[in-house]
Design a protein around this motif. Structure first.
Motif, PDB file in Angstrom:
ATOM      1  N   LEU A   1       0.656   6.327   2.050  1.00 54.88           N
ATOM      2  CA  LEU A   1      -0.098   5.324   1.305  1.00 54.88           C
ATOM      3  C   LEU A   1      -0.411   5.807  -0.109  1.00 54.88           C
ATOM      4  O   LEU A   1      -0.525   7.008  -0.357  1.00 54.88           O
ATOM      5  N   VAL A   2      -0.550   4.862  -1.010  1.00 54.08           N
ATOM      6  CA  VAL A   2      -0.973   5.147  -2.375  1.00 54.08           C
ATOM      7  C   VAL A   2      -2.323   5.864  -2.316  1.00 54.08           C
ATOM      8  O   VAL A   2      -3.180   5.515  -1.491  1.00 54.08           O
ATOM      9  N   GLU A   3      -2.509   6.839  -3.191  1.00 53.33           N
ATOM     10  CA  GLU A   3      -3.791   7.545  -3.234  1.00 53.33           C
ATOM     11  C   GLU A   3      -4.903   6.539  -3.520  1.00 53.33           C
ATOM     12  O   GLU A   3      -4.796   5.716  -4.432  1.00 53.33           O
ATOM     13  N   GLY A   4      -5.945   6.586  -2.713  1.00 49.34           N
ATOM     14  CA  GLY A   4      -7.062   5.665  -2.853  1.00 49.34           C
ATOM     15  C   GLY A   4      -7.002   4.476  -1.915  1.00 49.34           C
ATOM     16  O   GLY A   4      -7.962   3.724  -1.802  1.00 49.34           O
ATOM     17  N   VAL A   5      -5.869   4.297  -1.239  1.00 49.46           N
ATOM     18  CA  VAL A   5      -5.717   3.223  -0.254  1.00 49.46           C
ATOM     19  C   VAL A   5      -5.948   3.823   1.126  1.00 49.46           C
ATOM     20  O   VAL A   5      -5.406   4.883   1.442  1.00 49.46           O
ATOM     21  N   SER A   6      -6.747   3.167   1.937  1.00 54.31           N
ATOM     22  CA  SER A   6      -7.030   3.685   3.275  1.00 54.31           C
ATOM     23  C   SER A   6      -6.500   2.742   4.346  1.00 54.31           C
ATOM     24  O   SER A   6      -6.339   1.542   4.110  1.00 54.31           O
ATOM     25  N   ALA A   7      -6.242   3.316   5.506  1.00 59.13           N
ATOM     26  CA  ALA A   7      -5.800   2.532   6.663  1.00 59.13           C
ATOM     27  C   ALA A   7      -7.004   2.278   7.555  1.00 59.13           C
ATOM     28  O   ALA A   7      -7.797   3.186   7.806  1.00 59.13           O
ATOM     29  N   VAL A   8      -7.151   1.038   8.010  1.00 60.96           N
ATOM     30  CA  VAL A   8      -8.239   0.679   8.919  1.00 60.96           C
ATOM     31  C   VAL A   8      -7.661  -0.082  10.104  1.00 60.96           C
ATOM     32  O   VAL A   8      -6.664  -0.773   9.977  1.00 60.96           O
ATOM     33  N   GLY A   9      -8.293   0.078  11.245  1.00 61.08           N
ATOM     34  CA  GLY A   9      -7.907  -0.671  12.439  1.00 61.08           C
ATOM     35  C   GLY A   9      -8.644  -1.996  12.485  1.00 61.08           C
ATOM     36  O   GLY A   9      -9.315  -2.398  11.523  1.00 61.08           O
TER      37      GLY A   9
ATOM     38  N   SER B   1       3.049   0.739  -6.987  1.00 59.17           N
ATOM     39  CA  SER B   1       2.127   1.843  -6.683  1.00 59.17           C
ATOM     40  C   SER B   1       1.124   2.096  -7.798  1.00 59.17           C
ATOM     41  O   SER B   1      -0.064   2.290  -7.546  1.00 59.17           O
ATOM     42  N   ASP B   2       1.591   2.103  -9.039  1.00 57.79           N
ATOM     43  CA  ASP B   2       0.695   2.389 -10.165  1.00 57.79           C
ATOM     44  C   ASP B   2      -0.375   1.317 -10.318  1.00 57.79           C
ATOM     45  O   ASP B   2      -1.531   1.626 -10.579  1.00 57.79           O
ATOM     46  N   ALA B   3       0.007   0.060 -10.151  1.00 60.13           N
ATOM     47  CA  ALA B   3      -0.957  -1.042 -10.278  1.00 60.13           C
ATOM     48  C   ALA B   3      -2.022  -0.956  -9.189  1.00 60.13           C
ATOM     49  O   ALA B   3      -3.207  -1.163  -9.442  1.00 60.13           O
ATOM     50  N   VAL B   4      -1.596  -0.630  -7.968  1.00 56.72           N
ATOM     51  CA  VAL B   4      -2.538  -0.500  -6.851  1.00 56.72           C
ATOM     52  C   VAL B   4      -3.454   0.702  -7.077  1.00 56.72           C
ATOM     53  O   VAL B   4      -4.673   0.611  -6.943  1.00 56.72           O
ATOM     54  N   ALA B   5      -2.876   1.838  -7.461  1.00 60.36           N
ATOM     55  CA  ALA B   5      -3.663   3.060  -7.683  1.00 60.36           C
ATOM     56  C   ALA B   5      -4.680   2.862  -8.806  1.00 60.36           C
ATOM     57  O   ALA B   5      -5.804   3.370  -8.724  1.00 60.36           O
TER      58      ALA B   5
ATOM     59  N   ALA C   1       1.157   6.080   7.636  1.00 60.60           N
ATOM     60  CA  ALA C   1      -0.079   6.004   6.847  1.00 60.60           C
ATOM     61  C   ALA C   1      -0.195   7.169   5.870  1.00 60.60           C
ATOM     62  O   ALA C   1      -0.914   7.082   4.876  1.00 60.60           O
ATOM     63  N   GLY C   2       0.530   8.245   6.106  1.00 57.64           N
ATOM     64  CA  GLY C   2       0.535   9.384   5.196  1.00 57.64           C
ATOM     65  C   GLY C   2       1.251   9.096   3.881  1.00 57.64           C
ATOM     66  O   GLY C   2       1.168   9.880   2.941  1.00 57.64           O
TER      67      GLY C   2
ATOM     68  N   GLY D   1       0.788  -1.225   0.000  1.00 56.60           N
ATOM     69  CA  GLY D   1       0.000   0.000   0.000  1.00 56.60           C
ATOM     70  C   GLY D   1       0.820   1.276   0.000  1.00 56.60           C
ATOM     71  O   GLY D   1       0.265   2.371  -0.069  1.00 56.60           O
ATOM     72  N   MET D   2       2.135   1.140   0.035  1.00 61.42           N
ATOM     73  CA  MET D   2       3.000   2.312   0.137  1.00 61.42           C
ATOM     74  C   MET D   2       3.250   2.946  -1.228  1.00 61.42           C
ATOM     75  O   MET D   2       3.485   2.257  -2.225  1.00 61.42           O
ATOM     76  N   ALA D   3       3.194   4.270  -1.267  1.00 61.18           N
ATOM     77  CA  ALA D   3       3.461   5.028  -2.488  1.00 61.18           C
ATOM     78  C   ALA D   3       4.952   4.999  -2.811  1.00 61.18           C
ATOM     79  O   ALA D   3       5.782   4.766  -1.939  1.00 61.18           O
ATOM     80  N   GLY D   4       5.265   5.230  -4.069  1.00 61.78           N
ATOM     81  CA  GLY D   4       6.652   5.343  -4.476  1.00 61.78           C
ATOM     82  C   GLY D   4       7.352   4.025  -4.720  1.00 61.78           C
ATOM     83  O   GLY D   4       8.580   3.976  -4.746  1.00 61.78           O
TER      84      GLY D   4
END
Length: 102
Positions: free
Chosen positions: A76-84, A47-51, A73-74, A40-43
């Motif tokens: 993360l790839v755009e569109g991916v969210s963190a949940v507990g 990242s492109d496949a996930v986004a 969590a800041g 889920g991490m950007a960069g």
């Protein structure tokens, strides 16, 4: 019928996340747990496949596993969210079945 897909392996060690993304149907959810949260991490090379799939899938990472690995969590790839854990339970309740990608 929506499916919750869980991915627990690092995408840099296996192709599990890419296989999951390619098999998931629109409206499904993907939850990255354990070492899977690296997906889920950007960069990264993934990242492109996930986004690209984030618009049609609910893609999440488990907050506790991010924190255990010192990940922010800041980033993360755009569109991916963190949940507990509560969010994990919600995903299970909102979907018809769960598929663990091992």
């Amino acid at each position: 019928m929506a499916t919750l897909h869980t991915v627990n392996k690092s995408p840099f060690m296996t192709q599990t996340l890419l296989s999951c993304i390619n098999h998931a149907k629109d409206g499904d959810a993907i939850l990255m747990i354990e070492d899977g949260v690296y997906g889920g991490m950007a960069g990264t090379g993934l990242s492109d496949a996930v986004a690209a799939k984030a618009a049609s899938l609910n893609i999440c990472v488990l907050t506790e596993d991010l924190e255990a690995r010192g990940l922010d969590a800041g980033r993360l790839v755009e569109g991916v969210s963190a949940v507990g854990y509560d969010g994990f339970v919600d995903l299970v309740a909102e979907t018809d079945r769960t598929q663990a990608w091992l």
